[in-house]
Write an enzyme that holds these catalytic residues in place. Structure first.
Site: not given
Length: 292
Positions: A178, A272
């Protein structure tokens, strides 16, 4: 609705008031879905150690004065600790992600059910894919990673949902899961960046807007960009990432070092595992309760 939390996030660095987390009680690498997991699949996750480190993180957040809201951990959802990926807040909207990895689809339903029982309706994207780890906010700018998990169609759908925002797509090597694995905004004019991951035009767009704290290869292997901002220039970071932490302190940040190596084995770090529901500029009441 059972609570009165006002959902509101405009950036990555204002004072944290409320955040969603999920304890890693059932964390496991069951189906390898990223490069980090490939390295650790045989050893897998030490649950006891992961829970201890996750508790240390939530304790630092609470000590700062923010409320931590825990999603119920489900035995059928081994990736559920990574709450950032399954949804994201833009201004007053909690937007439920369209996951690029099928193993994680049920996580979004669990988040939506939990949120809507307490705070009202979520917003849903209908086209393409987009995951919260690819969404980075800075006031009226939205930096959206064009990763293997977030598609161009998802980006276009998000632009329609947030027409008042300027979306800046950032393209990078898909070996990185990501955007927040290679880029993180820690103040209005400062970002942490792993420069080799970006395509030239995207890196230029980042450098045009931010002073750069550069992550070396060794610390990138430990997700050096994936810090978490508490607000008022307080940052949570790994103790092992000494170069990044030194640079942060030179820029005037206060660094809280928290061990997190067990959770990182599954491909994500501090950002995260935290989904901010509300950030605000005023000093937060230190006596907030923790919702279980």
């Amino acid at each position: 609705m059972t609570n009165t939390v006002t959902t509101y996030v405009r950036d990555e660095y204002s004072v944290l008031a409320d955040v969603i987390m999920c304890e890693p009680r059932h964390m496991a690498i069951k189906e390898v879905i990223n490069e980090m997991q490939k390295q650790h699949a045989s050893a897998n996750i030490n649950i006891e150690k992961a829970i201890l480190q996750h508790n240390q993180l939530s304790a630092v957040i609470q000590e700062f004065g923010a409320s931590v809201h825990f999603l119920p951990a489900s035995a059928s959802l081994p990736e559920q600790v990574f709450t950032r990926d399954i949804g994201f807040v833009i201004d007053e909207k909690l937007i439920v992600s369209n996951m690029g990895a099928s193993i994680r689809l049920e996580e979004t339903k669990a988040l939506a059910d939990w949120y809507e029982r307490r705070y009202g309706s979520c917003f849903y994207l209908k086209k393409g894919t987009i995951e919260g780890g690819d969404v980075m906010l800075s006031d009226d700018l939205l930096f959206i990673g064009q990763s293997s998990r977030t598609s161009g169609e998802g980006l276009e759908e998000l632009q329609q949902m947030c027409p008042h925002k300027q979306i800046i797509p950032l393209h990078f090597d898909h070996r990185h899961l990501h955007l927040d694995c290679i880029f993180n905004i820690v103040a209005s004019a400062t970002a942490i960046v792993y420069e080799p991951a970006f395509e030239a035009d995207s890196l230029a767009a980042v450098k045009q807007r931010f002073n750069i704290i550069s992550v070396p290869d060794e610390e990138q292997a430990r997700l050096g960009t994936n810090v978490f901002s508490l607000g008022r220039r307080h940052i949570i970071s790994l103790p092992e990432n000494m170069h990044v932490n030194k640079q942060l302190r030179e820029y005037g940040f206060i660094v809280h070092e928290v061990p997190y190596d067990e959770i990182i084995k599954s491909g994500g770090s501090f950002r995260c595992t935290t989904l901010p529901l509300r950030r605000e500029e005023k000093i937060i009441n230190k006596e907030r309760n923790v919702e279980q």
